[in-house]
Design a protein around this motif. Structure first.
Motif, PDB file in Angstrom:
ATOM      1  N   MET A   1       0.855  -1.178   0.000  1.00  0.00           N
ATOM      2  CA  MET A   1       0.000   0.000   0.000  1.00  0.00           C
ATOM      3  C   MET A   1       0.892   1.229   0.000  1.00  0.00           C
ATOM      4  SD  MET A   1      -2.713  -1.056   2.968  1.00  0.00           S
ATOM      5  CE  MET A   1      -1.421  -1.786   3.969  1.00  0.00           C
ATOM      6  N   LYS A   2       0.500   2.204  -0.776  1.00  0.00           N
ATOM      7  CA  LYS A   2       1.248   3.455  -0.810  1.00  0.00           C
ATOM      8  C   LYS A   2       0.477   4.529  -0.062  1.00  0.00           C
ATOM      9  CE  LYS A   2       3.929   2.398  -4.819  1.00  0.00           C
ATOM     10  NZ  LYS A   2       4.331   2.714  -6.169  1.00  0.00           N
ATOM     11  N   GLY A   3       1.237   5.505   0.435  1.00  0.00           N
ATOM     12  CA  GLY A   3       0.648   6.622   1.140  1.00  0.00           C
ATOM     13  C   GLY A   3       1.480   7.863   0.912  1.00  0.00           C
ATOM     14  N   SER A   4       0.917   9.005   1.307  1.00  0.00           N
ATOM     15  CA  SER A   4       1.616  10.271   1.103  1.00  0.00           C
ATOM     16  C   SER A   4       1.020  11.352   1.989  1.00  0.00           C
ATOM     17  CB  SER A   4       1.515  10.697  -0.364  1.00  0.00           C
ATOM     18  OG  SER A   4       0.156  10.884  -0.727  1.00  0.00           O
ATOM     19  N   CYS A   5       1.711  12.478   2.003  1.00  0.00           N
ATOM     20  CA  CYS A   5       1.222  13.650   2.724  1.00  0.00           C
ATOM     21  C   CYS A   5       0.275  14.433   1.809  1.00  0.00           C
ATOM     22  CB  CYS A   5       2.398  14.517   3.160  1.00  0.00           C
ATOM     23  SG  CYS A   5       3.356  15.191   1.785  1.00  0.00           S
ATOM     24  N   LEU A   6      -0.298  15.494   2.317  1.00  0.00           N
ATOM     25  CA  LEU A   6      -1.251  16.313   1.567  1.00  0.00           C
ATOM     26  C   LEU A   6      -0.644  16.910   0.306  1.00  0.00           C
ATOM     27  CD1 LEU A   6      -4.004  17.776   1.323  1.00  0.00           C
ATOM     28  CD2 LEU A   6      -3.068  19.545   2.834  1.00  0.00           C
ATOM     29  N   CYS A   7       0.578  17.399   0.378  1.00  0.00           N
ATOM     30  CA  CYS A   7       1.192  18.061  -0.779  1.00  0.00           C
ATOM     31  C   CYS A   7       1.910  17.093  -1.709  1.00  0.00           C
ATOM     32  CB  CYS A   7       2.140  19.170  -0.328  1.00  0.00           C
ATOM     33  SG  CYS A   7       3.667  18.593   0.462  1.00  0.00           S
ATOM     34  N   GLY A   8       2.093  15.841  -1.283  1.00  0.00           N
ATOM     35  CA  GLY A   8       2.738  14.839  -2.118  1.00  0.00           C
ATOM     36  C   GLY A   8       4.254  14.848  -2.083  1.00  0.00           C
TER      37      GLY A   8
ATOM     38  N   GLU B   1       5.618   3.523   1.457  1.00  0.00           N
ATOM     39  CA  GLU B   1       4.981   2.268   1.091  1.00  0.00           C
ATOM     40  C   GLU B   1       4.972   1.355   2.311  1.00  0.00           C
ATOM     41  OE1 GLU B   1       5.123  -0.453  -2.820  1.00  0.00           O
ATOM     42  OE2 GLU B   1       7.066  -0.116  -1.874  1.00  0.00           O
ATOM     43  N   VAL B   2       3.863   0.632   2.490  1.00  0.00           N
ATOM     44  CA  VAL B   2       3.688  -0.304   3.601  1.00  0.00           C
ATOM     45  C   VAL B   2       3.315  -1.660   3.013  1.00  0.00           C
ATOM     46  CG1 VAL B   2       2.260  -0.853   5.611  1.00  0.00           C
ATOM     47  CG2 VAL B   2       2.883   1.500   5.166  1.00  0.00           C
ATOM     48  N   ASP B   3       4.025  -2.708   3.433  1.00  0.00           N
ATOM     49  CA  ASP B   3       3.708  -4.055   2.947  1.00  0.00           C
ATOM     50  C   ASP B   3       2.434  -4.588   3.585  1.00  0.00           C
ATOM     51  OD1 ASP B   3       5.996  -4.118   1.336  1.00  0.00           O
ATOM     52  OD2 ASP B   3       7.217  -4.936   2.967  1.00  0.00           O
ATOM     53  N   THR B   4       2.330  -4.429   4.907  1.00  0.00           N
ATOM     54  CA  THR B   4       1.176  -4.949   5.630  1.00  0.00           C
ATOM     55  C   THR B   4       1.043  -4.217   6.964  1.00  0.00           C
ATOM     56  OG1 THR B   4       0.100  -6.973   6.440  1.00  0.00           O
ATOM     57  CG2 THR B   4       2.480  -6.817   6.750  1.00  0.00           C
ATOM     58  N   LEU B   5      -0.165  -4.126   7.467  1.00  0.00           N
ATOM     59  CA  LEU B   5      -0.391  -3.566   8.796  1.00  0.00           C
ATOM     60  C   LEU B   5      -0.145  -4.666   9.822  1.00  0.00           C
ATOM     61  CD1 LEU B   5      -3.643  -1.485   8.160  1.00  0.00           C
ATOM     62  CD2 LEU B   5      -1.248  -0.738   8.031  1.00  0.00           C
ATOM     63  N   SER B   6       0.416  -4.298  10.954  1.00  0.00           N
ATOM     64  CA  SER B   6       0.759  -5.272  12.004  1.00  0.00           C
ATOM     65  C   SER B   6      -0.262  -5.327  13.125  1.00  0.00           C
ATOM     66  CB  SER B   6       2.126  -4.920  12.596  1.00  0.00           C
ATOM     67  OG  SER B   6       3.097  -4.903  11.603  1.00  0.00           O
ATOM     68  N   SER B   7      -1.305  -4.535  13.015  1.00  0.00           N
ATOM     69  CA  SER B   7      -2.360  -4.529  14.033  1.00  0.00           C
ATOM     70  C   SER B   7      -3.664  -4.177  13.350  1.00  0.00           C
ATOM     71  CB  SER B   7      -2.063  -3.486  15.122  1.00  0.00           C
ATOM     72  OG  SER B   7      -2.330  -2.169  14.648  1.00  0.00           O
ATOM     73  N   PRO B   8      -4.772  -4.390  14.042  1.00  0.00           N
ATOM     74  CA  PRO B   8      -6.034  -3.879  13.520  1.00  0.00           C
ATOM     75  C   PRO B   8      -5.984  -2.343  13.475  1.00  0.00           C
ATOM     76  CG  PRO B   8      -6.417  -5.447  15.305  1.00  0.00           C
ATOM     77  CD  PRO B   8      -4.954  -5.133  15.294  1.00  0.00           C
ATOM     78  N   ILE B   9      -6.810  -1.759  12.655  1.00  0.00           N
ATOM     79  CA  ILE B   9      -6.956  -0.305  12.626  1.00  0.00           C
ATOM     80  C   ILE B   9      -7.777   0.103  13.845  1.00  0.00           C
ATOM     81  CG2 ILE B   9      -7.937   1.650  11.357  1.00  0.00           C
ATOM     82  CD1 ILE B   9      -7.425   0.054   8.775  1.00  0.00           C
ATOM     83  N   MET B  10      -7.395   1.218  14.467  1.00  0.00           N
ATOM     84  CA  MET B  10      -8.101   1.688  15.658  1.00  0.00           C
ATOM     85  C   MET B  10      -8.268   3.204  15.614  1.00  0.00           C
ATOM     86  SD  MET B  10      -4.897   1.192  18.268  1.00  0.00           S
ATOM     87  CE  MET B  10      -4.006   0.060  17.227  1.00  0.00           C
ATOM     88  N   HIS B  11      -9.230   3.690  16.368  1.00  0.00           N
ATOM     89  CA  HIS B  11      -9.413   5.130  16.563  1.00  0.00           C
ATOM     90  C   HIS B  11      -8.877   5.468  17.949  1.00  0.00           C
ATOM     91  CE1 HIS B  11     -11.846   5.440  13.030  1.00  0.00           C
ATOM     92  NE2 HIS B  11     -12.902   4.853  13.535  1.00  0.00           N
TER      93      HIS B  11
END
Length: 132
Positions: free
Chosen positions: A1-8, A13-23
């Protein structure tokens, strides 16, 4: 998965998350993100790579040993690291790709704002998740 900041300017890049997503509704996350909560997940350092703009990163020590890393151009928070912790904490909303999962629980219910309705069946914890 790719990600970026607001301005780019910063991309990762992240291969996998290591935990559930939380708030997280702790006071520090609310202030740092100017939002009612921060949506995050753990990621192992070996599953995370900066693709562009690592030289554009700034950091702020929001509590002893905890560094919040953000783009120095647009201010978007991307990850945090903490001394002695085996994972980074990824700001899931900075992902450009769908993580293929939804948040599993909420932490720091004790710090939630009173003006937002939290209507759902998601597990919630007064402070940290018990398996932290």
């Amino acid at each position: 998965m790719k990600g970026s900041c607001l301005c780019g300017e910063v991309q990762y890049e992240v291969d996998t998350l290591s935990s559930p997503i939380m708030h997280c509704s702790c006071k520090t996350c609310r202030k740092a993100h100017s939002a009612a909560f921060n949506t995050c997940a753990a990621v192992k350092p070996e599953d995370f790579r900066w693709l562009k703009g690592e030289d554009k990163l700034s950091q702020f020590e929001s509590s002893p040993g905890k560094l919040r890393k953000f783009c120095s151009v647009c201010g978007s928070q991307l990850i945090s690291t903490k001394e002695g912790m085996p994972v980074h904490v990824l700001r899931v909303a900075s992902l450009d790709d769908d993580p293929q999962q939804t948040p599993a629980f909420r932490i720091w219910k004790s710090d939630e704002v009173s003006w937002l309705g939290y209507e759902h069946d998601m597990p919630q914890y007064e402070e940290w998740h018990p398996n932290r």
